[in-house]
Design a protein around this motif. Structure first.
Motif, short mmCIF file in Angstrom:
data_model
loop_
_atom_site.label_atom_id
_atom_site.label_comp_id
_atom_site.label_asym_id
_atom_site.label_seq_id
_atom_site.Cartn_x
_atom_site.Cartn_y
_atom_site.Cartn_z
N GLU A 417 -24.84 -35.97 5.33
CA GLU A 417 -24.01 -35.58 4.19
C GLU A 417 -24.85 -35.39 2.93
OE1 GLU A 417 -20.96 -34.65 4.49
OE2 GLU A 417 -21.07 -35.17 6.63
N LEU A 418 -25.87 -36.24 2.76
CA LEU A 418 -26.75 -36.10 1.61
C LEU A 418 -27.51 -34.78 1.68
CD1 LEU A 418 -28.09 -37.22 -0.92
CD2 LEU A 418 -29.71 -38.43 0.55
N ALA A 419 -28.00 -34.43 2.87
CA ALA A 419 -28.71 -33.15 3.03
C ALA A 419 -27.79 -31.99 2.71
CB ALA A 419 -29.26 -33.04 4.45
N ARG A 420 -26.54 -32.06 3.17
CA ARG A 420 -25.58 -30.99 2.88
C ARG A 420 -25.33 -30.88 1.38
NH1 ARG A 420 -21.65 -28.48 5.88
NH2 ARG A 420 -23.34 -28.55 7.40
N GLN A 421 -25.20 -32.02 0.70
CA GLN A 421 -24.99 -32.00 -0.74
C GLN A 421 -26.16 -31.35 -1.47
OE1 GLN A 421 -25.25 -35.83 -2.67
NE2 GLN A 421 -23.78 -35.26 -4.26
N LEU A 422 -27.37 -31.67 -1.04
CA LEU A 422 -28.55 -31.14 -1.72
C LEU A 422 -28.68 -29.63 -1.56
CD1 LEU A 422 -31.18 -33.91 -0.85
CD2 LEU A 422 -29.99 -33.56 -3.03
N VAL A 423 -28.43 -29.12 -0.35
CA VAL A 423 -28.59 -27.67 -0.15
C VAL A 423 -27.44 -26.89 -0.76
CG1 VAL A 423 -29.99 -27.95 1.93
CG2 VAL A 423 -27.53 -27.71 2.15
N MET A 424 -26.28 -27.54 -0.96
CA MET A 424 -25.14 -26.84 -1.55
C MET A 424 -25.11 -26.95 -3.07
SD MET A 424 -23.46 -25.42 0.91
CE MET A 424 -21.84 -25.08 0.19
N SER A 425 -26.00 -27.74 -3.65
CA SER A 425 -25.97 -27.95 -5.10
C SER A 425 -26.28 -26.66 -5.84
CB SER A 425 -26.97 -29.03 -5.49
OG SER A 425 -28.29 -28.64 -5.15
N ASP A 426 -25.56 -26.44 -6.94
CA ASP A 426 -25.72 -25.25 -7.77
C ASP A 426 -26.25 -25.68 -9.13
OD1 ASP A 426 -25.61 -22.92 -9.19
OD2 ASP A 426 -23.44 -22.66 -9.06
N PRO A 427 -27.52 -25.40 -9.46
CA PRO A 427 -28.08 -25.85 -10.74
C PRO A 427 -27.29 -25.39 -11.95
CG PRO A 427 -29.81 -25.01 -9.29
CD PRO A 427 -28.50 -24.66 -8.65
N THR A 428 -26.65 -24.23 -11.87
CA THR A 428 -25.93 -23.72 -13.04
C THR A 428 -24.72 -24.57 -13.38
OG1 THR A 428 -24.59 -22.23 -11.67
CG2 THR A 428 -26.68 -21.38 -12.50
N SER A 429 -24.19 -25.32 -12.39
CA SER A 429 -23.02 -26.15 -12.65
C SER A 429 -23.37 -27.38 -13.49
CB SER A 429 -22.38 -26.59 -11.33
OG SER A 429 -23.26 -27.46 -10.63
N ALA A 430 -24.68 -27.66 -13.65
CA ALA A 430 -25.09 -28.81 -14.46
C ALA A 430 -25.01 -28.50 -15.95
CB ALA A 430 -26.52 -29.22 -14.10
N VAL A 431 -24.91 -27.23 -16.31
CA VAL A 431 -24.88 -26.83 -17.71
C VAL A 431 -23.45 -26.93 -18.24
CG1 VAL A 431 -25.37 -24.99 -19.36
CG2 VAL A 431 -26.81 -25.30 -17.32
N VAL A 432 -23.26 -27.75 -19.30
CA VAL A 432 -21.93 -27.90 -19.92
C VAL A 432 -21.73 -26.77 -20.90
CG1 VAL A 432 -20.47 -29.41 -21.30
CG2 VAL A 432 -22.09 -30.39 -19.66
N ARG A 433 -20.69 -26.00 -20.68
CA ARG A 433 -20.44 -24.83 -21.53
C ARG A 433 -19.34 -25.15 -22.55
NH1 ARG A 433 -23.44 -21.23 -18.97
NH2 ARG A 433 -23.70 -21.43 -16.72
N GLY A 434 -19.39 -24.51 -23.71
CA GLY A 434 -18.40 -24.74 -24.75
C GLY A 434 -19.02 -25.49 -25.90
N THR A 435 -18.23 -25.73 -26.99
CA THR A 435 -18.72 -26.39 -28.20
C THR A 435 -18.47 -27.87 -28.13
OG1 THR A 435 -18.20 -24.40 -29.48
CG2 THR A 435 -18.57 -26.45 -30.73
N ALA A 436 -19.51 -28.66 -28.36
CA ALA A 436 -19.36 -30.12 -28.34
C ALA A 436 -18.64 -30.57 -29.60
CB ALA A 436 -20.73 -30.78 -28.25
N VAL A 437 -17.87 -31.69 -29.52
CA VAL A 437 -17.16 -32.23 -30.67
C VAL A 437 -17.72 -33.59 -31.01
CG1 VAL A 437 -15.05 -30.97 -30.15
CG2 VAL A 437 -15.39 -33.23 -29.17
N ALA A 438 -17.58 -33.99 -32.27
CA ALA A 438 -18.07 -35.30 -32.68
C ALA A 438 -17.25 -36.38 -32.02
CB ALA A 438 -17.97 -35.43 -34.22
N SER A 439 -17.85 -37.57 -31.88
CA SER A 439 -17.16 -38.66 -31.19
C SER A 439 -15.89 -39.08 -31.90
CB SER A 439 -18.10 -39.86 -31.05
OG SER A 439 -18.51 -40.30 -32.33
N SER A 440 -15.88 -38.98 -33.25
CA SER A 440 -14.68 -39.37 -34.01
C SER A 440 -13.54 -38.41 -33.76
CB SER A 440 -15.00 -39.43 -35.51
OG SER A 440 -15.43 -38.16 -35.96
N GLU A 441 -13.87 -37.21 -33.32
CA GLU A 441 -12.84 -36.22 -33.09
C GLU A 441 -12.47 -36.11 -31.63
OE1 GLU A 441 -14.62 -32.74 -34.57
OE2 GLU A 441 -14.41 -33.27 -36.69
N ALA A 442 -13.16 -36.89 -30.80
CA ALA A 442 -13.00 -36.73 -29.34
C ALA A 442 -11.60 -37.09 -28.89
CB ALA A 442 -14.01 -37.58 -28.61
#
Length: 514
Positions: A417-442
């Motif tokens: 299962e670990l081998a399957r997870q590694l070969v199926m991993s998509d590096p682009t999915s690690a990038v968080v898209r959108g505008t970050a907000v301050a913690s006080s506004e979270a």
């Protein structure tokens, strides 16, 4: 069982084969003195054999002195072999028969001590005892082949150029020589029978392969040569190599390329006075040039200056380097060279679940090897790309060791299962898209869209994709969540290689994220 015993017997195999190849029966009956000397040698060999068998018993009982005893017994036999070569009337075939008995004793002893515990931990020696026993006939055949191959020594010149080549293989090129031997060991059952049938030395096959590709099946040169034996397209086509109608180029096939190489060399040697050096010069520098040089040479050979100087520098380097690699293949002990121990008994691997060679490489682990099994699987299965998904039930060429490791770690379980997870991993999915907000506004809730709030435009559906450099069909199918087979059929991409080119436009059939 001591790991050192079987390699020592293999070394004795080579020594006996060399002696047998050099043995010439006496023309006249031996004298009484000679007969007495021969009887003494026979007695010494029998004593050494008995000593060796006793050592096997000690090893089987975990007696630490067994390994030293077996080594001493084998050294006694080597001494007898050396004396036999000097003694008139001594029978080398009789000594070879002793060696065969030793091989069988070794295999039987291994079979007795092998049990299921040997397969529980990957750190254990994974040499399957049954495979060793089954390899006894192959080992004897290999011994005879090596005896035949020592004729190679008389077919070439061992001169300073070859010696310089040996120096290079043993210094900065030693890693390449070791890798070549490992790669060849896995492919040997496919390749060497082609040279044997053609009457050519196995050492020549190894030398060419080591210099051309280091035994990497998928190598291609800038000039267009391809495969383990590096055939140009036109030359390969003359000898039955090339596209086979499925999209696969058989220049990459170890068996087919070895057969074509043997046929090519025999054709060249037939034109060039059976000269290996000139045939190698043709292999590298062009057969037309080699034939022209030979026809104008008045019987001179490759190393004669008027001939030698007509070949380019690359060819003048290539010829001695091939001969040097072949020489080391035949005489490793003379140079203090120990080739890697490779468990390469052929076997068929049937997949219990879909997988790629990449996934198999991860879940198989190292299995006691330095580099794992990716190169072996790729070389043995040249039709498959490393990232191509193969369905459950598909079969691959493998080894008994690989099949055993697959059953333990790849058919199911955490590592699979670990081998399957590694070969199926998509590096682009690690990038968080959108505008970050301050913690006080979270914690501020997102306003519900009112009727007056315009809805964002729905992105246009993507129906085509232009292949970027480095992309594979597998990667594209993951990116757009496609069924790879449906995607391949829609774009007329042939299995099993699923080859695509940069700039090619694909129709995204069967995809959900488009």
């Amino acid at each position: 069982m001591s790991d050192q015993v079987f390699p020592r017997i293999a070394s004795l195999c080579v020594a006996m084969s060399m002696a047998l190849a050099a043995f010439v029966p006496a023309a006249h009956a031996a004298s009484k003195r000679d007969q007495a000397a021969v009887e003494a040698l026979d007695a010494r060999m029998a004593t050494a054999e008995q000593r060796y068998r006793a050592a096997l018993v000690k090893i089987g009982n975990a007696d630490p002195s067994g390994g030293a005893e077996s080594d001493a017994a084998l050294e006694d036999m080597e001494d007898v072999m050396a004396d036999c070569m000097k003694q008139k009337g001594c029978s080398m075939p009789t000594m070879l028969a002793t060696y065969k008995r030793l091989l069988k004793s070794q295999a039987d002893a291994e079979a007795q001590v092998a049990d299921d515990d040997a397969m529980e931990e990957e750190g254990d020696d994974d040499h399957a005892t049954a495979a060793i026993a089954a390899d006894v006939p192959e080992a004897a055949r290999a011994a005879q082949l090596l005896a035949d191959d020592h004729r190679f020594d008389k077919m070439v010149q061992y001169n300073p150029a070859v010696q310089a080549g040996i120096r290079r293989w043993l210094t900065d090129m030693r890693p390449a020589l070791m890798s070549s031997y490992e790669n060849y060991s896995y492919m040997r059952s496919m390749m060497w029978p082609q040279f044997e049938r053609a009457g050519l030395p196995e050492a020549l096959l190894f030398g060419i392969m080591a210099k051309e590709s280091n035994g990497k099946v998928h190598v291609s040169s800038r000039a267009g040569a391809a495969g383990p034996m590096q055939f140009m397209y036109g030359t390969g086509k003359r000898f039955g190599l090339g596209p086979d109608g499925t999209g696969f180029d058989t220049r990459f096939d170890p068996r087919a390329s070895a057969e074509a190489s043997a046929a090519y060399l025999n054709e060249r040697m037939g034109e060039l006075n059976r000269s290996i050096e000139l045939a190698l010069a043709a292999y590298n520098g062009g057969e037309g040039r080699a034939l022209r040089v030979y026809n104008g040479a008045n019987g001179q050979g490759f190393w004669d200056a008027p001939v030698y100087n007509q070949f380019p520098a690359e060819t003048r380097d290539y010829v001695p380097m091939v001969i040097a690699a072949a020489w080391l293949f035949l005489h490793p002990k003379q140079y203090g060279l120990s080739f890697p121990k490779v468990d390469a008994k052929p076997a068929t691997l049937r997949l219990a679940r879909p997988a790629s060679i990449y996934e198999l490489t991860i879940c198989l682990g190292n299995g006691g090897t330095r580099d794992g099994f990716m190169r072996a699987l790729r070389n043995l299965n040249p039709r498959y790309e490393a990232d191509s998904w193969l369905p459950a039930g598909a079969t691959l060429n493998a080894t008994t060791k690989i099949v055993g490791l697959y059953g333990r770690h790849c058919a199911q379980g955490a590592r699979a299962e670990l081998a399957r997870q590694l070969v199926m991993s998509d590096p682009t999915s690690a990038v968080v898209r959108g505008t970050a907000v301050a913690s006080s506004e979270a914690t501020v809730p997102t306003p519900v869209a009112s009727a007056a709030t315009p809805k964002p435009a729905k992105p246009a559906k993507v129906t085509k994709h232009k292949v970027a450099r480095g992309e594979t069909l597998t990667a594209i199918s993951k990116k757009f969540q496609c069924d790879m087979r449906e995607l391949a059929e829609a774009n007329r991409i042939k299995a099993p290689r699923y080859s695509i080119k940069p700039g090619q436009t694909l129709k995204l059939e069967g995809c959900t994220a488009n």
